[in-house]
Design an enzyme around this catalytic site. Structure first.
Site, PDB file in Angstrom:
ATOM      1  N   GLU A  48      45.112  36.112  35.397  1.00  0.00           N
ATOM      2  CA  GLU A  48      44.973  34.713  35.017  1.00  0.00           C
ATOM      3  C   GLU A  48      45.078  33.880  36.293  1.00  0.00           C
ATOM      4  O   GLU A  48      46.150  33.780  36.890  1.00  0.00           O
ATOM      5  CB  GLU A  48      46.079  34.367  34.005  1.00  0.00           C
ATOM      6  CG  GLU A  48      45.898  33.061  33.306  1.00  0.00           C
ATOM      7  CD  GLU A  48      44.555  32.943  32.592  1.00  0.00           C
ATOM      8  OE1 GLU A  48      44.095  33.925  31.981  1.00  0.00           O
ATOM      9  OE2 GLU A  48      43.957  31.851  32.673  1.00  0.00           O
ATOM     10  N   CYS A  79      37.292  38.977  39.510  1.00  0.00           N
ATOM     11  CA  CYS A  79      37.526  38.104  38.368  1.00  0.00           C
ATOM     12  C   CYS A  79      38.451  36.926  38.713  1.00  0.00           C
ATOM     13  O   CYS A  79      38.030  36.019  39.399  1.00  0.00           O
ATOM     14  CB  CYS A  79      38.041  38.953  37.207  1.00  0.00           C
ATOM     15  SG  CYS A  79      37.686  38.236  35.615  1.00  0.00           S
ATOM     16  N   ARG A 106      34.870  29.329  34.586  1.00  0.00           N
ATOM     17  CA  ARG A 106      35.840  30.262  34.002  1.00  0.00           C
ATOM     18  C   ARG A 106      35.463  30.629  32.569  1.00  0.00           C
ATOM     19  O   ARG A 106      34.892  29.815  31.848  1.00  0.00           O
ATOM     20  CB  ARG A 106      37.237  29.641  33.982  1.00  0.00           C
ATOM     21  CG  ARG A 106      37.827  29.450  35.355  1.00  0.00           C
ATOM     22  CD  ARG A 106      39.203  28.833  35.273  1.00  0.00           C
ATOM     23  NE  ARG A 106      40.166  29.729  34.635  1.00  0.00           N
ATOM     24  CZ  ARG A 106      41.355  29.351  34.209  1.00  0.00           C
ATOM     25  NH1 ARG A 106      41.737  28.094  34.317  1.00  0.00           N
ATOM     26  NH2 ARG A 106      42.167  30.219  33.650  1.00  0.00           N
ATOM     27  N   ILE A 133      35.827  41.006  31.493  1.00  0.00           N
ATOM     28  CA  ILE A 133      36.954  40.583  30.660  1.00  0.00           C
ATOM     29  C   ILE A 133      37.159  39.076  30.866  1.00  0.00           C
ATOM     30  O   ILE A 133      37.632  38.657  31.919  1.00  0.00           O
ATOM     31  CB  ILE A 133      38.245  41.346  31.024  1.00  0.00           C
ATOM     32  CG1 ILE A 133      38.012  42.868  30.915  1.00  0.00           C
ATOM     33  CG2 ILE A 133      39.402  40.921  30.118  1.00  0.00           C
ATOM     34  CD1 ILE A 133      39.151  43.715  31.447  1.00  0.00           C
ATOM     35  N   ARG A 134      36.769  38.302  29.878  1.00  0.00           N
ATOM     36  CA  ARG A 134      36.821  36.840  30.005  1.00  0.00           C
ATOM     37  C   ARG A 134      36.402  36.429  31.422  1.00  0.00           C
ATOM     38  O   ARG A 134      37.098  35.717  32.141  1.00  0.00           O
ATOM     39  CB  ARG A 134      38.210  36.304  29.658  1.00  0.00           C
ATOM     40  CG  ARG A 134      38.523  36.424  28.166  1.00  0.00           C
ATOM     41  CD  ARG A 134      39.941  35.997  27.813  1.00  0.00           C
ATOM     42  NE  ARG A 134      40.928  36.799  28.525  1.00  0.00           N
ATOM     43  CZ  ARG A 134      41.699  36.386  29.516  1.00  0.00           C
ATOM     44  NH1 ARG A 134      41.626  35.123  29.911  1.00  0.00           N
ATOM     45  NH2 ARG A 134      42.549  37.174  30.101  1.00  0.00           N
ATOM     46  N   HIS A 169      34.995  44.004  36.572  1.00  0.00           N
ATOM     47  CA  HIS A 169      36.099  44.810  37.104  1.00  0.00           C
ATOM     48  C   HIS A 169      35.638  46.190  37.572  1.00  0.00           C
ATOM     49  O   HIS A 169      35.612  47.132  36.786  1.00  0.00           O
ATOM     50  CB  HIS A 169      37.165  45.011  36.017  1.00  0.00           C
ATOM     51  CG  HIS A 169      37.959  43.789  35.726  1.00  0.00           C
ATOM     52  ND1 HIS A 169      39.225  43.568  36.225  1.00  0.00           N
ATOM     53  CD2 HIS A 169      37.654  42.692  34.993  1.00  0.00           C
ATOM     54  CE1 HIS A 169      39.668  42.394  35.797  1.00  0.00           C
ATOM     55  NE2 HIS A 169      38.740  41.838  35.056  1.00  0.00           N
ATOM     56  N   GLU A 171      37.259  48.229  39.222  1.00  0.00           N
ATOM     57  CA  GLU A 171      38.390  49.175  39.174  1.00  0.00           C
ATOM     58  C   GLU A 171      38.602  49.725  37.755  1.00  0.00           C
ATOM     59  O   GLU A 171      39.378  50.644  37.557  1.00  0.00           O
ATOM     60  CB  GLU A 171      39.666  48.510  39.740  1.00  0.00           C
ATOM     61  CG  GLU A 171      40.426  47.597  38.796  1.00  0.00           C
ATOM     62  CD  GLU A 171      39.773  46.239  38.536  1.00  0.00           C
ATOM     63  OE1 GLU A 171      38.584  46.036  38.877  1.00  0.00           O
ATOM     64  OE2 GLU A 171      40.468  45.389  37.942  1.00  0.00           O
TER      65      GLU A 171
HETATM   66  N1  GLN Z   1      39.784  34.352  32.434  1.00  0.00           N
HETATM   67  C1  GLN Z   1      40.596  34.583  33.607  1.00  0.00           C
HETATM   68  C2  GLN Z   1      40.766  33.310  34.412  1.00  0.00           C
HETATM   69  O1  GLN Z   1      40.131  32.343  34.145  1.00  0.00           O
HETATM   70  C3  GLN Z   1      40.007  35.677  34.452  1.00  0.00           C
HETATM   71  C4  GLN Z   1      39.918  36.969  33.676  1.00  0.00           C
HETATM   72  C5  GLN Z   1      40.081  38.209  34.494  1.00  0.00           C
HETATM   73  O2  GLN Z   1      40.570  38.193  35.627  1.00  0.00           O
HETATM   74  N2  GLN Z   1      39.735  39.321  33.890  1.00  0.00           N
HETATM   75  O3  GLN Z   1      41.543  33.260  35.327  1.00  0.00           O
END
Ligand code: GLN
Length: 174
Positions: A48, A79, A106, A133-134, A169, A171
């Site tokens: 995050e 990310c 984001r 992932i998001r 990602h 990894e």
């Molecule tokens: N949604 C997260 C952000 O805005 C990032 C998501 C992630 O690192 N997988 O910081």
């Protein structure tokens, strides 16, 4: 070679395993004293970005890391890590390190598509599993950036000077 992995929040354990598997010695960056160690590469994991940015400031890590990145230390950012580096975040007034001249948005891949996998080409290598992932979208890149991967017509990873930044990602792929 030694990789310092930012380990204040998020998917740092996966990032550590990734660089270990590539033969790197890995250490965690959790406090200022950790920056006294020799580091050939800085890895910024997913997580995050808002939480990571705030923790970096609280821990006194923010300015010294920013200086090192601006000074040319090789950085691999995933990310949230890419969001921390971006010069502009479209849907957030924050700018963290601001050292990478890209614009990001984001959580750009929507709710339903919040997490998904796809297989594509990365840096000329085909068949790479890309786990989103998001994930942030990269909505603007400078002309001197190299686009390393694309999804749905938009760049998802870039190399610029000493930085490789990836919305998905690596990894978590095979
Ligand atoms: N949604 C997260 C952000 O805005 C990032 C998501 C992630 O690192 N997988 O910081």
């Amino acid at each position: 070679m030694t990789a310092g992995v930012l380990a204040v929040q998020g998917a740092f354990a996966e990032m550590e395993a990734y660089w270990r598997a590539k033969g790197f010695d890995v250490f965690e960056i959790r406090q200022l004293a950790d920056l006294g160690r020799n580091m050939d590469l800085l890895a910024l994991p997913g997580g995050e970005s808002t939480v990571q940015g705030k923790l970096l400031k609280d821990l006194g890590l923010f300015e010294p890391l920013k200086e090192r990145i601006a000074g040319g230390l090789p950085v691999f950012a995933v990310c949230a890590g890419m969001i921390l580096l971006a010069e502009k975040i479209e849907n957030d007034p924050s700018v963290w390190f601001g050292v990478l001249p890209v614009t990001v948005r984001r959580n750009a891949y929507g709710r339903q598509l919040g997490s998904f996998k796809t297989v594509g080409e990365f840096d000329g290598k085909d068949g790479v599993t890309m786990t989103f992932i998001r994930a942030p979208a990269i909505t603007a890149v400078p002309p001197d950036a190299e686009i390393l991967s694309v999804f749905d017509g938009a760049p998802t990873a870039v190399r610029w000077k000493n930085i490789v930044a990836c919305a998905w990602h690596p990894e978590l792929g095979e």
